[in-house]
Write an enzyme that holds these catalytic residues in place. Structure first.
Site, PDB file in Angstrom:
ATOM      1  N   SER A 149      40.296  31.509  53.524  1.00 36.66           N
ATOM      2  CA  SER A 149      39.179  32.259  52.959  1.00 36.66           C
ATOM      3  C   SER A 149      38.694  33.314  53.969  1.00 36.66           C
ATOM      4  CB  SER A 149      38.074  31.284  52.535  1.00 36.66           C
ATOM      5  OG  SER A 149      37.147  31.932  51.696  1.00 36.66           O
ATOM      6  N   ASP A 225      41.151  29.220  41.596  1.00 34.68           N
ATOM      7  CA  ASP A 225      40.148  29.475  42.620  1.00 34.68           C
ATOM      8  C   ASP A 225      39.033  30.323  42.022  1.00 34.68           C
ATOM      9  OD1 ASP A 225      38.742  30.648  44.787  1.00 34.68           O
ATOM     10  OD2 ASP A 225      40.503  30.502  46.084  1.00 34.68           O
ATOM     11  N   HIS A 258      39.926  26.392  45.546  1.00 39.88           N
ATOM     12  CA  HIS A 258      39.627  26.957  46.870  1.00 39.88           C
ATOM     13  C   HIS A 258      39.433  25.875  47.938  1.00 39.88           C
ATOM     14  CE1 HIS A 258      38.479  30.677  48.980  1.00 39.88           C
ATOM     15  NE2 HIS A 258      37.480  30.037  49.562  1.00 39.88           N
TER      16      HIS A 258
END
Lengths: 281, 281
Positions: A149, A225, A258
């Site tokens: 991320s 995600d 995620h």
């Protein structure tokens, strides 16, 4: 330069350890974690630097990714820094939000007050931390870099800017194009001000357009995600990679989100990818 | 009987899910986690129940043990309950300590007020939860049971008392002889009162003396575990196993501590052990 041992846990016949030290670059005390595989007891091993995402510390990856099993087999050390400077006097988001300030350093060198007093995570990750690690531990100067991320953004941008320093780079769910995404725009406007030319030095899509020394890159992205379309913009990275023939493998993984459950599911592929390129040097 | 989905994460091509439900046995709402391996999409799979230690919830094992990788290969579901009843009106340690009350159910059926209104984790784990799991998910009635620390105590005592219900049992760092250890003595005196005969029904060393139907048991214990000599008393289990010829393998692991880094290092052996015995039925 002194390191203070915070914790030590035997793990897959190697050692997970946490240390604190005074960072000159960040102007505060910092904690990092290192996993030393069993091979480090007899010879120098290469290092994978892992950069974590928003809200994380050095602990998330070490506790949740399940990386030590294969790192122990492959003989790779893993170093996980924190995600921002910390401590008394370190500026934080005045609204207390998670995407700026503490836990949200975005791996940039801030130029704007009050951030520029501590928020220099780019220099910390690229220069100060490797110098410490290579001084104090049985590791070689062969490095790879990976992250998740915000940390995927960090890994890609650092690899693109410092290709001589890393053998390979990989990312899970990276923020590929922060100059065009709300998280990136908020952070960059605070840390870097309104000079968009400076922003582009911390944007993987922009940097890839001008890459001078391509390195092998692997990206995994979950198709479920929640942040994909608004914040991550993987398709922009795929497009510039195709345009520039940059050697990126981007894998869109159906059903995955995620979370660290996603990372754990594919960390083996990333470790084998880095091991291959670290051993080719 | 209704289940409410709290979260779902794809993991190693299977699914990690958390659910809440109203427990009749515990008289409160409970959360548990289940890992369904990819094989569960086509046929019923056996179940490993994992009991966690003091202060834990369903999340610690699922996030930190790295078990899903091999569970997905072996085709085993894993169910992780919470470690105590929870919620408004559920009694807790009046001194707020971690070793009694919330997060510290010790897998017993409490007989003493105020604990006996909710604290019936033995019946919950042995009866109510498996009935729910076997009703709502594609799992068989082949069960094994494992746990860590307080949960290792739970796994061993449940296996010893209910040998018809489980194919195998294993434990990391179990509290082997709680009637002779401070954690156990504190918990049992509150939950069970002063009747030491009742205490012995929740003590693996005592139960092994009278075992009527031995099952395969695997125990891993770190030699650098700070709790070993005062709280865990593995040597008492080894002695009674030798005396009774109970089929326990106890492995003392040099250098390892009480943490999830230890569990992750050896979880593969436990999963393979359970898979072998689950498939022999």
């Amino acid at each position: 330069m002194s390191l203070f041992l915070v914790s030590a846990n035997k793990s897959f016949d190697g050692w997970h350890k946490q240390y604190t030290h005074e960072s000159k670059v960040l102007n505060c005390s910092m904690r990092f974690a290192i996993y030393l595989p069993p091979q480090a007891a007899s010879h120098k091993v290469p290092v994978l630097y892992w950069l974590s995402g928003l809200t994380c510390t050095d602990e998330n990856f070490m506790q949740k990714a399940g990386a030590q099993r294969l790192a122990a087999k492959l003989g790779i050390a893993i170093v996980a820094p924190d995600t921002s400077p910390r401590g008394e006097g370190v500026a934080d988001d005045p609204n207390g939000e998670y995407d700026l300030g503490l836990g949200a350093g975005f791996y940039v060198n801030a130029t704007q007050a009050p951030w520029n007093r501590h928020y220099r995570m780019y220099d910390y990750v690229v220069n100060e931390l490797p110098a410490i690690v290579e001084t104090h531990f049985p590791v070689s100067d062969l490095r790879s870099i990976a992250g998740h991320s915000m940390g995927g953004h960090g890994a890609l941008t650092i690899a693109l800017r410092e290709p001589e320093r890393y053998c390979s780079a990989s990312a899970f769910s990276p923020i590929c194009n922060p100059v065009n995404a709300p998280w990136g725009q908020k952070a960059f406007s605070h840390y870097l001000g309104e000079d968009r030319g400076l922003w582009r030095q911390y944007d993987a899509v922009e940097l890839m357009k001008e890459s001078r020394l391509p390195m092998p890159v692997l990206v995994d992205q979950g198709l479920e995600d929640n942040f994909l379309s608004e914040q991550l913009k993987t398709e922009n990275l795929a497009k510039v990679a195709a345009d520039t023939k940059y050697p990126v493998t981007i894998r869109m993984q159906p059903g995955y989100d995620h979370s660290y459950y996603f990372i754990a599911s594919f960390i083996e592929d990333h470790l084998r990818f880095h091991a291959r390129h670290l051993s080719e040097q």
